[in-house]
Design an enzyme around this catalytic site. Structure first.
Site, PDB file in Angstrom:
ATOM      1  CG  ASP A  56      -2.007   1.188   1.020  1.00 49.62           C
ATOM      2  OD1 ASP A  56      -3.046   0.612   0.933  1.00 49.62           O
ATOM      3  OD2 ASP A  56      -1.541   2.189   1.147  1.00 49.62           O
ATOM      4  CG  HIS A 163     -17.002  -8.076  -7.168  1.00 41.24           C
ATOM      5  ND1 HIS A 163     -18.316  -8.353  -7.648  1.00 41.24           N
ATOM      6  CD2 HIS A 163     -16.729  -7.315  -6.173  1.00 41.24           C
ATOM      7  CE1 HIS A 163     -18.858  -7.399  -6.789  1.00 41.24           C
ATOM      8  NE2 HIS A 163     -17.936  -6.887  -5.828  1.00 41.24           N
TER       9      HIS A 163
END
Length: 427
Positions: A56, A163
């Site tokens: 991140d 997803h």
């Protein structure tokens, strides 16, 4: 005489497989993004025995994510769902990293940042430049164009959508989204991964919202329209919960967070003036964001998730609808149920006809495992079959006459009536 619905998609892209027999083994996985979705995905992967690299661009966010993982597994130990040894093992499988170059040897990377196409494309350019050629690149997008994401890479055949549903380590559904160029072996590897994670994996074609969220859009649009026409949030939810849904659409928005779509509209700079979202906009502007703020469509006592009816919301709904020029009327439970369910069925038929879903059974699996559709009804398409094709068509035509062309029956529904076949493919 009841006529069963027959679902025969014109072009079943979901069933297509490339003529490649090479197997892609996934051992080392990477996740980009340490928000809510990224955290849940990492928990799922590490708990299933996979080594996970985690990246991140905000180190504090990544550190907070690692703390959340440790707390989650500690809670599972306290509830005696896993042992302390297992919790420690899971945590050791997760390694935080600082650069895209650190992901070079990953077999699969799952991007899990917020829904912004340009941002995702930037990430995929970096992944394409730093990962080995055979690595699979996946996006956790819930609605964006997989082909537009794949187009910025030199490996479109290795790109697909994965997803996950929130919370990703709890929800069973996994939509595997096939791009125009996704190889069959990549789809097979994704399905094998879903099985390893204990997910119910359903392959979907590429379109806005894929299967589940594309159908959800029509379902919640009808619910929102009925608020403006005369219904109240608790009335709509009660009808659908009595039908068997785990929760109605407005309780669902409180759980997910009313502000997610509101913030997305503000970020995109469009959609804020649409009549259907004015109640949501007003709630968010008053700080009523859902369960997390203690107030949304409902109110919540401190520390409680129990939704309590709030007359202040009823007054707000009436105020917004009258300001928009609506003349409110009484809407009975049958109309609420019919409009919400038939919105699902009609869009489901379009999805089948376009080949976005391979079968009505896949649509039902999506809605049973991702959206709380009542198991006793078997899913929206099974429910439609039980009503009979002629009945479904007649109801849609009646709604079309009352409310307009968006209720035009999908051509596939008209063919169901004419052909009158009695079997669901893949059911």
């Amino acid at each position: 005489m009841m006529v069963d619905l027959v679902l025969e998609p014109a072009a079943n892209v979901c069933a297509l497989r490339a003529n490649d027999s090479d197997r892609l083994d996934i051992r080392q996985v990477a996740v980009v993004g340490a928000g809510t979705m990224g955290r849940g995905i990492v928990i799922s992967l590490a708990s299933a025995g996979l080594e996970v690299l985690w990246l991140d661009n905000d180190r504090a966010n990544l550190d907070a994510g690692m703390q959340m993982l440790e707390q989650t597994w500690a809670q599972q130990v306290a509830k005696e769902r896993i042992s302390r040894v297992e919790a420690d093992t899971f945590l050791r499988r997760v390694q935080s990293v600082e650069r895209y170059a650190d992901l070079a040897d990953a077999d699969l990377v799952i991007e899990a940042v917020y829904e912004n196409l340009a941002l995702k494309q930037d990430i995929f350019r970096l992944l394409d430049a730093h990962l080995k050629p055979e690595a699979i690149l996946a996006s956790n997008t819930s609605a964006l164009d997989i082909d537009a994401i794949a187009a910025v890479t030199e490996r479109a055949s290795q790109v697909l959508g994965l997803h996950f549903f929130s919370p990703a380590h709890v929800m069973k559904l996994l939509e595997i989204v096939r791009g125009e160029h996704t190889r069959g072996a990549v789809l097979d590897a994704a399905q094998a991964l879903g099985e390893r994670l204990g997910k119910i994996a359903v392959v979907a074609g590429n379109c806005p919202g894929f299967i589940g969220n594309r159908m959800l859009a029509g379902y919640v649009a009808e619910a929102r329209k009925m608020l403006l026409e005369g219904a109240l949030p608790h009335e709509v939810d009660t009808v659908l919960e009595q039908f068997g849904f785990a929760m109605g659409p407005f309780r669902m928005y409180d759980v997910v967070g009313i502000d997610l779509e509101w913030r997305a509209r503000k970020l995109a700079g469009k959609g804020m003036q649409a009549p259907l979202v004015q109640v949501d906009n007003q709630l968010c502007e008053q700080g009523r964001l859902g369960q997390k703020s203690g107030r949304g469509y409902y109110r919540y006592a401190p520390g409680s998730r129990r939704a309590e009816h709030d007359p202040l919301v009823d007054a707000l709904v009436c105020q917004v609808s009258l300001a928009l020029g609506y003349r409110r009327r009484s809407i009975d439970p049958e109309e609420i149920r019919e409009r919400c369910l038939l919105a699902l069925v009609n869009e489901g038929a379009r999805i089948l006809e376009e080949g976005i879903s391979g079968s009505c059974a896949d649509i039902d699996r999506v809605w049973l495992n991702g959206y709380g559709f009542p198991a006793q009804a078997g899913g929206p398409m099974s429910w439609a079959q039980a009503q009979g094709a002629a009945q479904i068509l007649a109801c849609l035509e009646r709604l079309r006459g009352m409310f307009g062309e968006h209720w035009r029956p999908a051509p596939l529904i008209q063919r169901w009536v004419v052909e009158g076949k009695a079997q669901l493919p893949g059911g």
